[in-house]
Design a protein around this motif. Structure first.
Motif, PDB file in Angstrom:
ATOM      1  N   LYS A 140       0.853  -1.186   0.000  1.00 51.94           N
ATOM      2  CA  LYS A 140       0.000   0.000   0.000  1.00 51.94           C
ATOM      3  C   LYS A 140       0.890   1.238   0.000  1.00 51.94           C
ATOM      4  O   LYS A 140       1.717   1.414   0.895  1.00 51.94           O
ATOM      5  CB  LYS A 140      -0.900   0.027   1.244  1.00 51.94           C
ATOM      6  CG  LYS A 140      -2.027  -0.982   1.230  1.00 51.94           C
ATOM      7  CD  LYS A 140      -3.159  -0.518   0.330  1.00 51.94           C
ATOM      8  CE  LYS A 140      -4.356  -1.461   0.465  1.00 51.94           C
ATOM      9  NZ  LYS A 140      -5.453  -1.076  -0.456  1.00 51.94           N
ATOM     10  N   ASP A 141       0.749   2.081  -1.016  1.00 52.36           N
ATOM     11  CA  ASP A 141       1.551   3.294  -1.095  1.00 52.36           C
ATOM     12  C   ASP A 141       0.934   4.416  -0.264  1.00 52.36           C
ATOM     13  O   ASP A 141      -0.237   4.363   0.120  1.00 52.36           O
ATOM     14  CB  ASP A 141       1.679   3.748  -2.555  1.00 52.36           C
ATOM     15  CG  ASP A 141       2.524   2.769  -3.374  1.00 52.36           C
ATOM     16  OD1 ASP A 141       3.481   2.212  -2.796  1.00 52.36           O
ATOM     17  OD2 ASP A 141       2.223   2.568  -4.556  1.00 52.36           O
ATOM     18  N   ASN A 142       1.734   5.436  -0.012  1.00 54.63           N
ATOM     19  CA  ASN A 142       1.275   6.545   0.821  1.00 54.63           C
ATOM     20  C   ASN A 142       0.091   7.285   0.218  1.00 54.63           C
ATOM     21  O   ASN A 142      -0.713   7.890   0.931  1.00 54.63           O
ATOM     22  CB  ASN A 142       2.426   7.530   1.066  1.00 54.63           C
ATOM     23  CG  ASN A 142       3.533   6.918   1.911  1.00 54.63           C
ATOM     24  OD1 ASN A 142       3.268   6.036   2.731  1.00 54.63           O
ATOM     25  ND2 ASN A 142       4.758   7.378   1.719  1.00 54.63           N
ATOM     26  N   ASP A 143      -0.022   7.262  -1.116  1.00 55.51           N
ATOM     27  CA  ASP A 143      -1.114   7.967  -1.772  1.00 55.51           C
ATOM     28  C   ASP A 143      -2.404   7.142  -1.801  1.00 55.51           C
ATOM     29  O   ASP A 143      -3.403   7.544  -2.414  1.00 55.51           O
ATOM     30  CB  ASP A 143      -0.721   8.372  -3.190  1.00 55.51           C
ATOM     31  CG  ASP A 143      -0.387   7.166  -4.070  1.00 55.51           C
ATOM     32  OD1 ASP A 143      -0.523   6.022  -3.592  1.00 55.51           O
ATOM     33  OD2 ASP A 143       0.023   7.377  -5.227  1.00 55.51           O
ATOM     34  N   GLY A 144      -2.382   5.974  -1.162  1.00 56.86           N
ATOM     35  CA  GLY A 144      -3.576   5.147  -1.100  1.00 56.86           C
ATOM     36  C   GLY A 144      -3.667   4.093  -2.180  1.00 56.86           C
ATOM     37  O   GLY A 144      -4.527   3.206  -2.123  1.00 56.86           O
ATOM     38  N   SER A 145      -2.804   4.179  -3.181  1.00 55.58           N
ATOM     39  CA  SER A 145      -2.806   3.181  -4.243  1.00 55.58           C
ATOM     40  C   SER A 145      -2.143   1.898  -3.762  1.00 55.58           C
ATOM     41  O   SER A 145      -1.419   1.899  -2.760  1.00 55.58           O
ATOM     42  CB  SER A 145      -2.082   3.711  -5.482  1.00 55.58           C
ATOM     43  OG  SER A 145      -0.722   3.994  -5.175  1.00 55.58           O
ATOM     44  N   SER A 146      -2.395   0.810  -4.463  1.00 52.70           N
ATOM     45  CA  SER A 146      -1.823  -0.475  -4.063  1.00 52.70           C
ATOM     46  C   SER A 146      -1.077  -1.102  -5.220  1.00 52.70           C
ATOM     47  O   SER A 146      -1.422  -0.903  -6.389  1.00 52.70           O
ATOM     48  CB  SER A 146      -2.919  -1.426  -3.575  1.00 52.70           C
ATOM     49  OG  SER A 146      -3.842  -1.686  -4.610  1.00 52.70           O
ATOM     50  N   GLN A 369      12.712  -3.398   2.680  1.00 46.18           N
ATOM     51  CA  GLN A 369      11.863  -3.805   3.790  1.00 46.18           C
ATOM     52  C   GLN A 369      11.709  -5.318   3.763  1.00 46.18           C
ATOM     53  O   GLN A 369      11.395  -5.905   2.741  1.00 46.18           O
ATOM     54  CB  GLN A 369      10.484  -3.153   3.671  1.00 46.18           C
ATOM     55  CG  GLN A 369       9.516  -3.548   4.777  1.00 46.18           C
ATOM     56  CD  GLN A 369       8.136  -2.946   4.558  1.00 46.18           C
ATOM     57  OE1 GLN A 369       7.913  -2.230   3.580  1.00 46.18           O
ATOM     58  NE2 GLN A 369       7.225  -3.243   5.460  1.00 46.18           N
TER      59      GLN A 369
END
Length: 408
Positions: A140-146, A369
């Motif tokens: 999940k990216d910070n902008d809400g996209s996956s 990560q």
């Protein structure tokens, strides 16, 4: 470690093949093996064929070319797994395909294991009862996209035996065929019920030792499954004469070189195969790859406590990279513990110091990560007890199609 290639009437480069959707082998062309007269004992696979090939296949069986378009839709849009499930096709055509030895090329999932962070490792049971591993990594990216990354294998096991890698300790069985690489991505999509956005050839095996099948799978992933070239990463520990060959195709993908040491002596201890590919030679090939493709090379560096993780090593690494020009990035991977290994994971303090030493010398670096550690699905942990010996008939356990969630 660390995706029948396409056929056409004339020999063209792989890059041109990607643009034109025609299919050629790496060095020569071949004929689509579609005629019903062929030996019925020979198994052929639909998965991996282009729309044009599938149209020709239909014509060879006395069908209209639009049946090929239907085949293409069934394979890559609806992702049907068995020929007899191609309900849009005439029964006679389906029977003829099977009698001539054609199969879709999808294998059953032997087992799925999911880590607390959502990373899932699949064991796929191949036609010869061997198991190959692939990993799905949701982000999940910070902008809400996956995003969903598929970490795919190119071999059953690996012959290079890097000292820190679990896969190499399990031995080597064979190369994967192109459809066996492609089906890993489809299996991940099916499990997660969403499209794979990124593919990394960082699973079991050394992709450059299976370049022909890897490039065949690459074409299918890009042109048929519609994963952008820049969303695909090909990893290698370094095999002589292969990086230059890969550069000649001018793919718009990232090359990830498993470096793991800043000098030849230390690299030979960590990566035994480095003895046949001197560090200066591999760095020259990486520089030429960047010049040829204009695509940055990513250097993978596994940090092993007390072995290659000191500030001195970081300084030496920075000097090495600057010596061989620009267009590089260092991806640091803290060692993931495996059974029977003498190596240890470095402390967080050591990792931070290593990164600081690189960045202060104008070398961009990132720390990967760790994902899937509790499911033995993290980088370097792709290992299973059946790498060398195939499964015995009927040995699949009762949980073979279930998802097993592990606590962190």
């Amino acid at each position: 470690m660390a995706m029948g290639l396409l056929q056409s009437g004339c020999s063209v480069s792989f890059a041109r093949a990607l643009r034109s959707r025609t299919f050629t082998t790496i060095s020569s062309t071949v004929t689509v093996p579609s005629l019903k007269k062929a030996s019925q004992m020979e198994t052929r696979f639909l998965l991996g064929l282009s729309e044009e090939q599938l149209q020709q296949l239909s014509l060879d069986f006395g069908q209209k070319s639009f049946r090929g378009k239907q085949l293409y839709h069934l394979l890559y849009k609806r992702k049907v797994k068995e020929i007899q499930e191609f309900s849009q096709l005439p029964l006679e055509f389906r029977n003829d395909l099977e009698e001539a030895g054609w199969r879709v090329g999808r294998s059953p999932i032997h087992k799925a294991v999911t880590a607390a962070d959502g990373t899932t490792k699949l064991l796929i049971k191949l036609e010869d009862n061997r198991l190959v591993e692939t990993v799905g990594i949701p982000v999940k990216d910070n902008d809400g996209s996956s995003r969903l990354t598929a970490c795919v294998s190119s071999q059953v096991g690996c012959p290079l035996r890097c000292s820190f890698c679990a896969t190499g300790k399990g031995g080597f069985s064979r190369n994967l065929k192109s459809h066996e690489i492609v089906e890993q991505v489809l299996a991940i999509e099916e499990l997660f019920k969403q499209r794979v956005t990124n593919v990394v050839f960082m699973g079991m095996g050394e992709p450059m030792l299976n370049m022909k099948e890897v490039l065949e799978a690459y074409r299918c992933l890009n042109k048929d499954i519609l994963i952008g070239q820049r969303m695909i990463t090909i990893s290698t520990v370094g095999v002589p004469n292969t990086i230059k060959k890969l550069a000649s195709y001018k793919l718009q993908s990232t090359l990830a070189l498993s470096l793991h040491a800043p000098n030849q002596s230390l690299r030979e201890k960590i990566v035994p195969s480095a003895k046949s590919y001197p560090l200066n030679a591999i760095m020259k090939d990486c520089r030429d790859y960047f010049l040829e493709t204009r695509r940055r090379v990513s250097f993978e560096y596994t940090l092993l406590a007390g072995v290659n993780d000191s500030v001195k090593h970081a300084i030496e690494l920075a000097e090495l990279l600057h010596e061989w020009g620009r267009g590089h990035h260092v991806n640091l991977i803290p060692f993931n513990p495996i059974d029977g290994s003498e190596y240890k994971r470095p402390s967080k303090k050591s990792v931070i110091a290593f990164v600081s030493a690189l960045e202060s010398r104008k070398v961009t670096a990132s720390v990967r990560q760790t994902r899937g550690l509790d499911a033995s699905a993290a980088c370097g942990q792709l290992r299973n007890e059946f790498q060398k010996s195939p499964l015995l008939s009927g040995s699949i356990d009762q949980e073979s199609h279930s998802e097993v969630a592990l606590a962190s």
